[in-house]
Design a protein around this motif. Sequence first.
Motif, short mmCIF file in Angstrom:
data_model
loop_
_atom_site.label_atom_id
_atom_site.label_comp_id
_atom_site.label_asym_id
_atom_site.label_seq_id
_atom_site.Cartn_x
_atom_site.Cartn_y
_atom_site.Cartn_z
N ARG A 1 16.94 5.05 15.05
CA ARG A 1 18.15 4.37 15.00
C ARG A 1 17.97 3.03 15.41
O ARG A 1 18.86 2.04 14.93
N GLN A 2 17.14 2.66 16.47
CA GLN A 2 16.96 1.36 17.07
C GLN A 2 15.89 0.50 16.40
O GLN A 2 16.29 -0.68 16.15
N CYS A 3 14.78 1.11 16.24
CA CYS A 3 13.60 0.17 15.76
C CYS A 3 13.31 0.27 14.13
O CYS A 3 12.76 -0.29 13.53
N ARG A 4 14.09 1.43 13.58
CA ARG A 4 13.85 1.93 12.26
C ARG A 4 12.40 2.30 11.89
O ARG A 4 12.03 2.44 10.58
N LEU A 5 11.56 2.53 13.05
CA LEU A 5 10.32 3.20 12.61
C LEU A 5 10.55 4.52 12.18
O LEU A 5 11.35 5.38 12.30
N TRP A 6 9.89 5.06 10.93
CA TRP A 6 9.96 6.28 10.21
C TRP A 6 8.92 7.16 10.77
O TRP A 6 7.61 6.60 11.02
N PHE A 7 9.29 8.38 10.97
CA PHE A 7 8.16 9.55 11.68
C PHE A 7 8.69 10.98 11.09
O PHE A 7 9.79 11.04 10.70
N GLN A 8 7.74 11.82 10.97
CA GLN A 8 7.85 13.04 10.93
C GLN A 8 8.74 13.72 11.77
O GLN A 8 8.34 13.77 13.03
N ASN A 9 9.63 14.44 11.30
CA ASN A 9 10.41 15.25 12.25
C ASN A 9 11.18 16.39 11.47
O ASN A 9 11.76 16.36 10.39
N PRO A 10 10.92 17.65 11.85
CA PRO A 10 10.05 18.01 13.14
C PRO A 10 8.81 18.02 13.02
O PRO A 10 8.09 17.94 11.83
N ARG A 11 7.98 17.83 14.19
CA ARG A 11 6.60 17.41 13.93
C ARG A 11 5.55 18.95 14.46
O ARG A 11 6.39 19.70 15.12
N PRO A 12 4.63 18.88 13.93
CA PRO A 12 3.73 20.25 14.13
C PRO A 12 3.38 20.13 15.68
O PRO A 12 3.25 18.97 16.11
N PRO A 13 3.18 21.25 16.33
CA PRO A 13 2.96 21.20 17.78
C PRO A 13 1.45 20.72 17.90
O PRO A 13 0.79 20.69 17.24
N ILE A 14 1.49 19.90 19.19
CA ILE A 14 0.41 19.00 19.49
C ILE A 14 -1.05 20.12 19.45
O ILE A 14 -2.21 19.54 18.58
N ASP A 15 -1.06 21.35 19.79
CA ASP A 15 -2.05 22.00 19.74
C ASP A 15 -2.28 22.70 18.37
O ASP A 15 -3.56 23.32 18.30
N ALA A 16 -1.69 22.34 17.37
CA ALA A 16 -1.89 22.98 16.13
C ALA A 16 -2.38 21.76 15.16
O ALA A 16 -2.74 21.87 13.84
N LEU A 17 -2.24 20.63 15.57
CA LEU A 17 -2.76 19.33 14.73
C LEU A 17 -4.17 19.53 13.86
O LEU A 17 -4.33 19.09 12.86
N ALA A 18 -5.10 20.00 14.73
CA ALA A 18 -6.51 20.23 14.16
C ALA A 18 -6.48 21.03 12.86
O ALA A 18 -7.39 21.14 12.11
N SER A 19 -5.62 22.13 12.92
CA SER A 19 -5.64 23.07 11.85
C SER A 19 -4.95 22.33 10.76
O SER A 19 -5.01 23.17 9.56
N LEU A 20 -4.21 21.11 10.45
CA LEU A 20 -3.56 20.77 9.38
C LEU A 20 -4.85 20.06 8.67
O LEU A 20 -4.71 19.60 7.43
N TYR A 21 -6.17 20.13 8.91
CA TYR A 21 -7.40 19.50 8.30
C TYR A 21 -8.27 20.46 7.82
O TYR A 21 -8.97 21.06 8.67
N VAL B 1 -6.40 6.24 11.21
CA VAL B 1 -6.19 7.40 12.36
C VAL B 1 -4.88 7.20 12.89
O VAL B 1 -3.98 8.12 13.15
N LEU B 2 -4.20 5.77 13.13
CA LEU B 2 -2.93 5.72 13.96
C LEU B 2 -1.70 6.53 13.34
O LEU B 2 -0.99 6.98 13.96
N GLU B 3 -1.76 6.48 11.98
CA GLU B 3 -0.42 7.13 11.39
C GLU B 3 -0.71 8.70 11.54
O GLU B 3 0.36 9.66 11.28
N HIS B 4 -1.78 9.23 12.19
CA HIS B 4 -1.90 10.77 12.34
C HIS B 4 -1.49 11.23 13.71
O HIS B 4 -1.53 12.21 14.13
N LEU B 5 -1.18 10.07 14.86
CA LEU B 5 -1.02 10.42 16.07
C LEU B 5 0.49 10.40 16.26
O LEU B 5 1.53 9.70 15.75
N PRO B 6 0.94 11.12 17.23
CA PRO B 6 2.29 11.49 17.45
C PRO B 6 2.89 10.20 18.36
O PRO B 6 4.10 9.69 18.13
#
Length: 321
Positions: A21-41, A184-189
Amino acid sequence: MLSGPDHLHQLPGEFFVAACRQCRLWFQNPRPPIDALASLYPDDYRPHVPAGGTSGGTPLLRASTARYLAAQLGYPAIQALPEAGGFNWRAVRWLDPVRRWTVGVGLLPQFVPDGALLDIGCGNGSRLASLRQYGWRRLHGIELVAAAAAEARANDLAVECGPVESTLESHADGSLDVVISSMVLEHLPDPFAVVRRIAAKLKPGGQFLFSTVVRDSLDARIYGKFWGGFDFPRHLVYFRRADLDAMLTDHYEQAEYFYQAAPVDFLRSSSWRRLAGERRIVDEVIVRLGSGIPQAAWLAGAVLAWLGKTSRVSCRCRRMA
């Protein structure tokens, strides 16, 4: 906001976009758990596919490009493909702006003799292998997916496996001459925090080269929820150019942007919209052009890139001295 499935690899689920609401950055919500990120590839995720001998001695550049790298970026002599006989249009000097764009898109840094270079999200190590051919010796990589990291190590590359947020800390502050981060940056929390830590790891004046995806592009406007830049669920953040500028402003200077010619982004998005039964006339034109006349599709993509209308963008900048 928008939502959609994983069009590219068909992982199960529906994924959603939210906006700050402040900076208007878009992001995925809800996000996958951090420990599950590798399984997305999955195993066939393109940057992780075995490199097929990229670390060997096969020449990768034409002689005119090698000369440009030596003159403009300080590279030593590089083994290159021989030029064709007769008039060689590739060697003419007026093509130097095209070479500059190609080098910018390709994230080739200024050469630093005995320089330390880190490739974040190095995948199978193909970029590091090419840089080794170009004269770099102190090369390091970080890769989240174990199989891709193993492929890079098999080519005698020093690659650490793990999340960038923690693995980056194995490098001392002020120890690196160059950091590269390709898509890579778009893949980071929290890419903003990672970019700040990269600045700390670089020497004053050190180079940071990265590429990412921006949503203030022509294809994002055309395709909406079918835009390939969402790449659910792997992309966690959806930048605008203004977001990138804000991310760099406190720690970096001399930022230059180079938009990429990527007709595949239009072709994928049109194909997905057709499959969803929401086809438009533009989708028929793009699918026919992309599958039947790929050279024309690339040329159209190059024109859009030079106009700054595509969604893939590369940037080179330096840590403030």
